[in-house]
Motif scaffolding. Structure first.
Motif, PDB file in Angstrom:
ATOM      1  N   ARG A 199     -29.525  11.563  10.450  1.00 14.55           N
ATOM      2  CA  ARG A 199     -30.720  10.778  10.166  1.00 14.55           C
ATOM      3  C   ARG A 199     -31.210  10.118  11.438  1.00 14.55           C
ATOM      4  O   ARG A 199     -30.443   9.784  12.322  1.00 14.55           O
ATOM      5  N   SER A 201     -32.099   7.231  12.111  1.00 15.85           N
ATOM      6  CA  SER A 201     -31.584   5.906  12.407  1.00 15.85           C
ATOM      7  C   SER A 201     -30.181   5.940  12.987  1.00 15.85           C
ATOM      8  O   SER A 201     -29.669   4.925  13.433  1.00 15.85           O
ATOM      9  N   THR A 249     -37.422   9.533   7.231  1.00 17.63           N
ATOM     10  CA  THR A 249     -37.881   9.078   5.925  1.00 17.63           C
ATOM     11  C   THR A 249     -39.381   8.825   5.966  1.00 17.63           C
ATOM     12  O   THR A 249     -39.933   8.408   6.982  1.00 17.63           O
ATOM     13  N   CYS A 287     -29.066   4.950   3.474  1.00 16.90           N
ATOM     14  CA  CYS A 287     -30.404   4.814   4.048  1.00 16.90           C
ATOM     15  C   CYS A 287     -31.137   3.627   3.431  1.00 16.90           C
ATOM     16  O   CYS A 287     -31.780   2.838   4.134  1.00 16.90           O
ATOM     17  N   ASN A 291     -32.165  -0.135   5.256  1.00 13.76           N
ATOM     18  CA  ASN A 291     -33.524  -0.674   5.256  1.00 13.76           C
ATOM     19  C   ASN A 291     -33.613  -2.017   4.539  1.00 13.76           C
ATOM     20  O   ASN A 291     -34.714  -2.493   4.254  1.00 13.76           O
TER      21      ASN A 291
END
Length: 359
Positions: A199, A201, A249, A287, A291
């Motif tokens: 991902r 991040s 995302t 995820c 966030n």
């Protein structure tokens, strides 16, 4: 007992199942040898076939990669079609052509997702060759992308792409049923591309500026729960055919109306219900947590057939699910249900190499 506990942890039952794993390995090896020697028939499609698959059981990120391939190939003048097994589908007749409004319970959730977002014709059948024939009879395609099917040797393929989970890798490195492997790790030496998923991040220590997987780490690398040094068949080494696929995302979309969206950060510090019926749901939940969302997690089996009680709760909290789950939940969802779309991206060199092989 969840298979993840058996396959990705040091579980004593794995050792007890080892004899069955050895038998499975023998059967896999004999079957593959039979195809290589021509004892079993391998069918050639009239157009090139790209197979996207994996050597482990469970989700590794094949569907986002298939979507990326479809868009990339269309941009370069190809007319791709997509085939799939239609896992989870309950149609009485096969093959089936899949459209954006097809019923997921008949043809499978992933094929419907592919039909909605790829802009390509999609066909499904347990026997991949029948799906290919149906696709070509009804559409003008000059290339086939097979979603899964790395072990479906009855269909000849020009290009093989194996997807590997960057974190879980090969689990305990045992074959089914003691471990998650469908084929030995050495099988990766024979594919054309190895794609690992990460991902955006996450810092990816194995990715250099070219997009290749590489490492200078001389210390043990975590593979599931088993520490091991990078080996000849490990992706943790300089490997000219290994690339990293990053997930990005996108804004949340309302399940019952794709035109309504909201940025994920708007729910920071809010409590939500998180629903996932996919092969490996932990990255999805992580995820959301990263966030800033506070979660009530609801985990279901992969390809789960949802009913209303699965996604309705006695509160007014938002409900967030994966896009694959949203395909099945739309008829029973309400305004509080959202899904999180993701987009795969690969380095330019991957696309360049793919075009080289196709030419």
């Amino acid at each position: 007992m969840k298979f993840d506990n058996l396959w990705y942890d040091k579980h004593p039952l794995a050792l007890a199942l080892a004899p069955l794993s050895w038998l499975f390995c023998v059967i896999v090896g004999v079957r593959r040898l039979a195809y290589k020697q021509g004892l079993l028939t391998r069918h050639h499609a009239p157009v090139p076939v790209i197979v996207v698959g994996n050597i482990t059981v469970g989700g590794t990120g094949k569907t986002p990669l298939v979507l990326w391939l479809a868009q990339f190939l269309k941009q370069h003048g190809f007319k791709p079609g997509i085939i799939s097994r239609g896992y989870g589908g309950r149609a009485k007749k096969w093959p089936q052509l899949v459209h954006a409004n097809s019923e997921p319970h008949l043809v499978g959730d992933e094929p419907v997702l592919l039909a909605r977002h790829s802009g390509c014709p999609v066909a499904v059948a347990p026997h991949r060759l029948k799906a290919v024939q149906s696709l070509l009879e009804n559409n003008d395609c000059n290339l086939i992308i097979s979603d899964d099917g790395l072990q479906h040797y009855a269909l000849h393929r020009e290009i093989e792409i194996a997807v590997v989970d960057e974190i879980r890798r090969y689990g305990n490195r045992r074959s089914l049923p003691a471990g998650p492997l469908r084929e030995p790790v050495s099988r990766l030496e024979e594919v054309d591309f190895i794609v690992t998923k990460s991902r955006k991040s996450q810092a990816n220590p194995l990715l250099n500026e070219t997009g290749f997987i590489t490492t200078t780490n001389r210390y043990p690398v975590k593979l599931g729960s088993t520490d091991t040094m990078p080996s000849r068949d490990s992706i943790c080494r300089i490997h000219p055919k290994a690339f990293s696929m990053l997930y990005y995302t996108k804004p949340l979309r309302r399940v019952i109306d794709d035109n309504v969206s909201q940025p994920l950060p708007t729910l920071r510090d809010h409590t939500v219900h998180a629903i996932a019926g996919i092969g490996h749901p932990a990255p999805f939940f992580n995820c959301l947590r990263e966030n800033g969302l506070k979660l009530h997690c609801h985990e279901f089996p992969d390809h789960h057939h949802y009913c209303q009680t699965d996604i309705q709760f006695d509160d007014n909290l938002p409900v967030i699910m994966t896009e694959k789950d949203a395909v099945k939940c739309k008829p029973i969802a309400g305004p509080q249900h959202w899904y999180l779309p993701i987009e795969a991206r690969l380095p330019a060199r991957f696309g360049e190499r793919l075009l080289e092989l196709l030419s």
